[in-house]
Scaffold this motif. Structure first.
Motif, PDB file in Angstrom:
ATOM      1  N   LYS A 284      -7.247  -5.724   0.668  1.00  0.00           N
ATOM      2  CA  LYS A 284      -6.111  -6.085  -0.197  1.00  0.00           C
ATOM      3  C   LYS A 284      -6.197  -7.541  -0.648  1.00  0.00           C
ATOM      4  O   LYS A 284      -5.592  -7.916  -1.647  1.00  0.00           O
ATOM      5  N   TYR A 285      -6.890  -8.350   0.143  1.00  0.00           N
ATOM      6  CA  TYR A 285      -6.886  -9.799  -0.096  1.00  0.00           C
ATOM      7  C   TYR A 285      -8.165 -10.276  -0.775  1.00  0.00           C
ATOM      8  O   TYR A 285      -8.442 -11.470  -0.798  1.00  0.00           O
ATOM      9  N   VAL A 286      -8.940  -9.342  -1.314  1.00  0.00           N
ATOM     10  CA  VAL A 286     -10.187  -9.725  -1.976  1.00  0.00           C
ATOM     11  C   VAL A 286      -9.911 -10.163  -3.406  1.00  0.00           C
ATOM     12  O   VAL A 286      -9.428  -9.380  -4.240  1.00  0.00           O
ATOM     13  N   CYS A 287     -10.172 -11.412  -3.666  1.00  0.00           N
ATOM     14  CA  CYS A 287     -10.085 -11.962  -5.012  1.00  0.00           C
ATOM     15  C   CYS A 287     -11.149 -13.052  -5.110  1.00  0.00           C
ATOM     16  O   CYS A 287     -11.710 -13.459  -4.097  1.00  0.00           O
ATOM     17  N   SER A 288     -11.411 -13.506  -6.320  1.00  0.00           N
ATOM     18  CA  SER A 288     -12.429 -14.535  -6.486  1.00  0.00           C
ATOM     19  C   SER A 288     -11.905 -15.687  -7.313  1.00  0.00           C
ATOM     20  O   SER A 288     -11.338 -15.441  -8.372  1.00  0.00           O
ATOM     21  N   PRO A 289     -12.124 -16.930  -6.849  1.00  0.00           N
ATOM     22  CA  PRO A 289     -12.717 -17.297  -5.561  1.00  0.00           C
ATOM     23  C   PRO A 289     -11.910 -16.694  -4.415  1.00  0.00           C
ATOM     24  O   PRO A 289     -10.735 -16.366  -4.580  1.00  0.00           O
ATOM     25  N   PRO A 290     -12.541 -16.557  -3.236  1.00  0.00           N
ATOM     26  CA  PRO A 290     -11.839 -15.936  -2.112  1.00  0.00           C
ATOM     27  C   PRO A 290     -10.812 -16.870  -1.484  1.00  0.00           C
ATOM     28  O   PRO A 290     -10.813 -18.071  -1.749  1.00  0.00           O
ATOM     29  N   LEU A 291      -9.948 -16.308  -0.651  1.00  0.00           N
ATOM     30  CA  LEU A 291      -9.044 -17.123   0.158  1.00  0.00           C
ATOM     31  C   LEU A 291      -9.911 -18.015   1.049  1.00  0.00           C
ATOM     32  O   LEU A 291     -10.990 -17.614   1.472  1.00  0.00           O
ATOM     33  N   ARG A 292      -9.425 -19.205   1.305  1.00  0.00           N
ATOM     34  CA  ARG A 292     -10.222 -20.221   2.009  1.00  0.00           C
ATOM     35  C   ARG A 292      -9.686 -20.513   3.394  1.00  0.00           C
ATOM     36  O   ARG A 292      -8.598 -20.071   3.764  1.00  0.00           O
ATOM     37  N   GLU A 293     -10.422 -21.348   4.132  1.00  0.00           N
ATOM     38  CA  GLU A 293      -9.921 -21.821   5.426  1.00  0.00           C
ATOM     39  C   GLU A 293      -8.611 -22.566   5.185  1.00  0.00           C
ATOM     40  O   GLU A 293      -8.473 -23.280   4.187  1.00  0.00           O
ATOM     41  N   ASP A 315      -2.794 -15.521 -11.551  1.00  0.00           N
ATOM     42  CA  ASP A 315      -4.030 -14.733 -11.539  1.00  0.00           C
ATOM     43  C   ASP A 315      -3.704 -13.291 -11.158  1.00  0.00           C
ATOM     44  O   ASP A 315      -4.392 -12.679 -10.344  1.00  0.00           O
ATOM     45  N   HIS A 316      -2.627 -12.799 -11.756  1.00  0.00           N
ATOM     46  CA  HIS A 316      -2.200 -11.425 -11.470  1.00  0.00           C
ATOM     47  C   HIS A 316      -3.276 -10.461 -11.951  1.00  0.00           C
ATOM     48  O   HIS A 316      -3.464 -10.247 -13.146  1.00  0.00           O
ATOM     49  N   CYS A 317      -4.002  -9.894 -10.995  1.00  0.00           N
ATOM     50  CA  CYS A 317      -5.121  -8.994 -11.309  1.00  0.00           C
ATOM     51  C   CYS A 317      -5.027  -7.857 -10.297  1.00  0.00           C
ATOM     52  O   CYS A 317      -5.777  -7.785  -9.333  1.00  0.00           O
ATOM     53  N   PRO A 318      -4.027  -6.990 -10.483  1.00  0.00           N
ATOM     54  CA  PRO A 318      -3.623  -6.053  -9.427  1.00  0.00           C
ATOM     55  C   PRO A 318      -4.440  -4.766  -9.399  1.00  0.00           C
ATOM     56  O   PRO A 318      -4.708  -4.148 -10.433  1.00  0.00           O
ATOM     57  N   PHE A 319      -4.824  -4.378  -8.202  1.00  0.00           N
ATOM     58  CA  PHE A 319      -5.465  -3.076  -8.003  1.00  0.00           C
ATOM     59  C   PHE A 319      -4.746  -2.380  -6.859  1.00  0.00           C
ATOM     60  O   PHE A 319      -4.399  -3.017  -5.857  1.00  0.00           O
ATOM     61  N   ARG A 320      -4.543  -1.106  -7.022  1.00  0.00           N
ATOM     62  CA  ARG A 320      -3.879  -0.353  -5.955  1.00  0.00           C
ATOM     63  C   ARG A 320      -4.804  -0.292  -4.740  1.00  0.00           C
ATOM     64  O   ARG A 320      -6.020  -0.370  -4.877  1.00  0.00           O
ATOM     65  N   GLY A 338      -9.403  -9.044  -7.123  1.00  0.00           N
ATOM     66  CA  GLY A 338      -8.143  -9.442  -7.747  1.00  0.00           C
ATOM     67  C   GLY A 338      -6.960  -9.177  -6.840  1.00  0.00           C
ATOM     68  O   GLY A 338      -6.977  -8.243  -6.035  1.00  0.00           O
ATOM     69  N   CYS A 339      -5.951 -10.007  -6.980  1.00  0.00           N
ATOM     70  CA  CYS A 339      -4.719  -9.869  -6.207  1.00  0.00           C
ATOM     71  C   CYS A 339      -3.521  -9.895  -7.142  1.00  0.00           C
ATOM     72  O   CYS A 339      -3.560 -10.534  -8.182  1.00  0.00           O
ATOM     73  N   PRO A 340      -2.432  -9.227  -6.725  1.00  0.00           N
ATOM     74  CA  PRO A 340      -1.207  -9.313  -7.519  1.00  0.00           C
ATOM     75  C   PRO A 340      -0.502 -10.643  -7.272  1.00  0.00           C
ATOM     76  O   PRO A 340      -0.788 -11.315  -6.283  1.00  0.00           O
ATOM     77  N   GLY A 341       0.424 -11.009  -8.143  1.00  0.00           N
ATOM     78  CA  GLY A 341       1.130 -12.271  -7.923  1.00  0.00           C
ATOM     79  C   GLY A 341       2.235 -12.580  -8.916  1.00  0.00           C
ATOM     80  O   GLY A 341       3.056 -13.461  -8.682  1.00  0.00           O
TER      81      GLY A 341
END
Ligand SMILES: [Zn+2]
Length: 467
Positions: A284-293, A315-320, A338-341
């Motif tokens: 669910k949390y895969v987006c690019s660039p990725p979440l960081r430390e 960067d609303h790029c939602p996928f179910r 992509g992640c929703p937002g």
């Protein structure tokens, strides 16, 4: 008929003060200590509430074909979610088809945008360099009011352009008053790291982060800024996720490059550890660039405070989750990125930013509305509360606490990125050009009422290359 908003506290990027607002024909026509309403006036009581300029989200991917699938929100569900979340204007990305001209492609997107509930504009993505593209840029700006483009330094074979092409496009864009947005990641290096990882059998979502380390972002960011400097062009680095990349922006600004940075809510509050959640939850949390430390978050917040970061984009790029994210259950490289937002950006930024004391309320307005309006040619029509501006307004009650949950969301998704998060403050009403589109937190605006945003060019810039 006039609308009068009484007893609220008006917030702009510079001021906070109590006053009444008068709205006529979609615009703010007067601000005063107190208006006495006439018989037919529509009166809204904003006691105890902030009145903020509507959010301007310049980074959305509604109805966007990508990576063998497409985003889950179209212009109807996506702009309903936006409205519920205090966003009154969006600038969405187009996505060109091979061999299609930018102008033909734009017409298709404008058609899609017609179902929008809020005002909408487009950034044209250029994924294929031709001389013809350069000829189209002035027409896009002059005739269509599209004064921003986007180039990708990753996703080879799908979207990526090379350095030479970037230079030529940016140079022309700079000449005609178009700002170039950049997705800054080193695509070649990432492709190789991904291949290496998969060959070792490392297929879980966390390897999405490990194969896109911060150096792949900061290197590309630095390169894009150097190319922009050589091309004498305005450049906007989208979704800056880490301290390393932000440092590159800071250095370029000091050199006089017309460089601007955006970050996104998920980089401010979520971190890499989410990608390691069990049972493929990490997908669910895969987006690019990725979440960081997590330590990067302080740098991003400080960047907002100091003005190094100019805007927040969703960067609303939602996928179910079911059926889309799960495409990559056995191979992280197949998880749509992509992640929703769009629905929660406003609340997340208010809660973690303003409520928790990281940024001022005025700064919140600046990065959420005024900054994007100025950079993307919508100021002084949108982006503030002042006489003559569109009455795009959010009424916000800072005393209410509420829980973010997929159960109540308008996003066309089977999950919410911030599920269970309790935030301070609630959006009670949203006005778009004076019309109530959200009442008591419920979307009441009709689809198709949104207007196309014909945007102004970025201001001419002085030559910035130093010898
Ligand atoms: Zn994006």
């Amino acid at each position: 008929m006039k609308t009068i908003i009484q007893n609220g506290t008006i917030v702009t990027a510079t001021d906070i003060y109590k006053a009444d607002l008068k709205i006529e024909q979609g615009a703010i026509t007067a601000i005063s200590n107190h208006f006495i309403p006439e018989k037919d006036d529509h009166v809204i009581d904003a006691s105890g509430q902030y009145i903020l300029p509507g959010g301007i989200d310049v980074h959305t991917h509604l109805a966007w074909p990508f990576q063998s699938t497409g985003t889950a929100d179209d212009f109807v569900t996506g702009t309903q979610a936006a409205a519920a979340g205090g966003i009154t204007s969006i600038i969405n990305f187009t996505n060109p088809k091979k061999g299609q001209t930018l102008l033909d492609n734009l017409q298709e997107w404008k058609k899609k945008g017609e179902s929008s509930l809020i005002d909408y504009g487009f950034h044209s993505i250029i994924s294929e360099y031709t001389d013809h593209v350069l000829e189209e840029l002035p027409i896009l700006a002059e005739r269509e009011g599209v004064t921003s483009i986007k180039l990708f330094m990753a996703y080879k074979g799908e979207l990526m352009v090379n350095d030479r092409e970037m230079y030529k496009i940016m140079k022309k864009a700079g000449e005609v008053g178009i700002i170039t947005s950049i997705h800054a990641e080193n695509g070649d290096l990432i492709d190789e790291l991904v291949e290496e990882s998969l060959a070792k059998g490392n297929t879980d979502p966390i390897f999405h982060a490990y194969t896109r380390p911060t150096i792949t972002e900061s290197e590309a960011t630095g390169r894009a800024l150097a190319i922009a400097e050589a091309a004498n062009a305005h450049v906007y680095i989208v979704h800056v996720s880490c301290a390393d990349a932000l440092e590159k922006v800071e250095r370029a600004k000091k050199r006089g490059v017309q460089a601007f940075a955006e970050t996104c809510p998920h980089y401010l509050v979520l971190d890499e550890s989410y990608l390691a959640l069990p049972d493929f939850e990490g997908g669910k949390y895969v987006c690019s660039p990725p979440l960081r430390e997590k330590w990067n978050q302080d740098h991003l917040w400080r960047g907002i405070s100091s003005g190094l970061v100019s805007t927040i984009g969703s960067d609303h790029c939602p996928f179910r989750f079911e059926g889309q994210k799960t495409l990559g259950r056995d191979n992280f490289a197949k998880i749509p990125n992509g992640c929703p937002g769009i629905e929660d950006m406003f609340s997340i930024l208010y809660h973690y930013g303003v409520q928790e004391g990281r940024i001022s309320l005025q700064k919140f307005v600046e990065v959420m509305s005024t900054g994007p309006a100025k950079l993307f040619g919508l100021y002084p029509k949108k982006g503030s509360i002042s006489v003559g501006f569109d009455a795009d307004l959010v009424l916000f009650n800072p005393k209410i606490r509420r829980e973010i949950t997929k159960v109540k969301q308008y996003q066309n998704l089977d999950y919410n990125l911030y599920e269970g998060t309790v935030v301070q403050g609630a959006i009670t009403r949203v006005l778009s050009r004076g019309e109530e589109i959200v009442r008591d937190g419920i979307v009441v605006g009709q689809k198709g009422r949104g207007q196309y945003l014909f945007r102004k060019k970025v201001a001419n810039i002085e030559k910035t290359v130093t010898s």
